[in-house]
Design a protein around this motif. Sequence first.
Motif, PDB file in Angstrom:
ATOM      1  N   ASP A  86       0.811  -1.221   0.000  1.00 11.71           N
ATOM      2  CA  ASP A  86       0.000   0.000   0.000  1.00 11.71           C
ATOM      3  C   ASP A  86       0.843   1.268   0.000  1.00 11.71           C
ATOM      4  O   ASP A  86       0.326   2.357  -0.276  1.00 11.71           O
ATOM      5  CB  ASP A  86      -0.956   0.005   1.197  1.00 11.71           C
ATOM      6  CG  ASP A  86      -0.219  -0.170   2.528  1.00 11.71           C
ATOM      7  OD1 ASP A  86       0.591  -1.105   2.636  1.00 11.71           O
ATOM      8  OD2 ASP A  86      -0.454   0.633   3.451  1.00 11.71           O
ATOM      9  N   ARG A  87       2.145   1.150   0.297  1.00 12.46           N
ATOM     10  CA  ARG A  87       3.016   2.325   0.347  1.00 12.46           C
ATOM     11  C   ARG A  87       3.960   2.421  -0.859  1.00 12.46           C
ATOM     12  O   ARG A  87       4.727   3.374  -0.955  1.00 12.46           O
ATOM     13  CB  ARG A  87       3.812   2.332   1.653  1.00 12.46           C
ATOM     14  CG  ARG A  87       2.931   2.525   2.886  1.00 12.46           C
ATOM     15  CD  ARG A  87       3.741   2.650   4.158  1.00 12.46           C
ATOM     16  NE  ARG A  87       2.891   2.934   5.299  1.00 12.46           N
ATOM     17  CZ  ARG A  87       2.489   4.153   5.664  1.00 12.46           C
ATOM     18  NH1 ARG A  87       2.881   5.203   4.956  1.00 12.46           N
ATOM     19  NH2 ARG A  87       1.725   4.324   6.718  1.00 12.46           N
ATOM     20  N   GLU A  89      -3.865  -2.363   3.704  1.00 12.45           N
ATOM     21  CA  GLU A  89      -2.928  -1.694   4.601  1.00 12.45           C
ATOM     22  C   GLU A  89      -1.952  -2.682   5.223  1.00 12.45           C
ATOM     23  O   GLU A  89      -2.345  -3.685   5.823  1.00 12.45           O
ATOM     24  CB  GLU A  89      -3.713  -0.955   5.689  1.00 12.45           C
ATOM     25  CG  GLU A  89      -2.860  -0.076   6.568  1.00 12.45           C
ATOM     26  CD  GLU A  89      -3.694   0.802   7.490  1.00 12.45           C
ATOM     27  OE1 GLU A  89      -3.231   1.045   8.616  1.00 12.45           O
ATOM     28  OE2 GLU A  89      -4.801   1.214   7.086  1.00 12.45           O
ATOM     29  N   GLY A  90      -0.667  -2.421   5.048  1.00 14.18           N
ATOM     30  CA  GLY A  90       0.371  -3.240   5.631  1.00 14.18           C
ATOM     31  C   GLY A  90       0.612  -4.567   4.938  1.00 14.18           C
ATOM     32  O   GLY A  90       1.354  -5.407   5.453  1.00 14.18           O
TER      33      GLY A  90
END
Length: 223
Positions: A62-63, A209-210
């Motif tokens: 997600d990043r 997320e993550g």
Amino acid sequence: MTIVDLSLPIRPHVRWRTEVTLVSNFEEPSHPFRSSRLMLPGHGFTHVDGFSHFVPGGTTVDRIPLETWVGEAAVVDLTHVGPDTGITAADLETRAAHVRPGDIALLRTDWPRRRSWETLEFWTEAPYTTAEACRWLVARGVKAVGYDYPPDHCIRDTIATPRRKPDRAEYTTHAIFFPAGITVIEYLTNLDRIGAARCRFLALPLALEGADGSPVRAIAMTE
């Protein structure tokens, strides 16, 4: 514009545990909808890896910027490579001259047409990526690499009987690409249908997320 679907269908599989549970099916009056719950692996079927999949503390899916998996792609025809044979730097030197810095390199062996991806032979007899081929792509400056075959030779050992636990360094593509900031798109199909040496490519992960990996719907776009 022509759009080519490069994604494996998601359904029960010999290696990847996948379940679709029916939660409601138009039961009146309380459920006016049909609704299902999905369970599937983050690293099964056509998917992308976050760097956190292999690098402790690495960037999660997600990043990672979405443009990592969108852009100009070079289709590298490696259909001459046989079963249980390594793809080498010499193969790429001969067949990947059109790969440019910043490209997404799509390594095409047509392996899904030679062995069914729904059998264990898809993994145990597959071609694989050698370390020298990985270093060639790093030097070329690609931003991502996609494959239509199991990328690391040692994967076959994880499903063999008896099973063997490979050393980290044996996961060649992960060990070389990830520290270099190159991510991967695994288990593509239909690369033969692109019909061109270059295309636009897109494979977006879910916003998990993550997450260390995510299924994608990968497509190629040609004029």
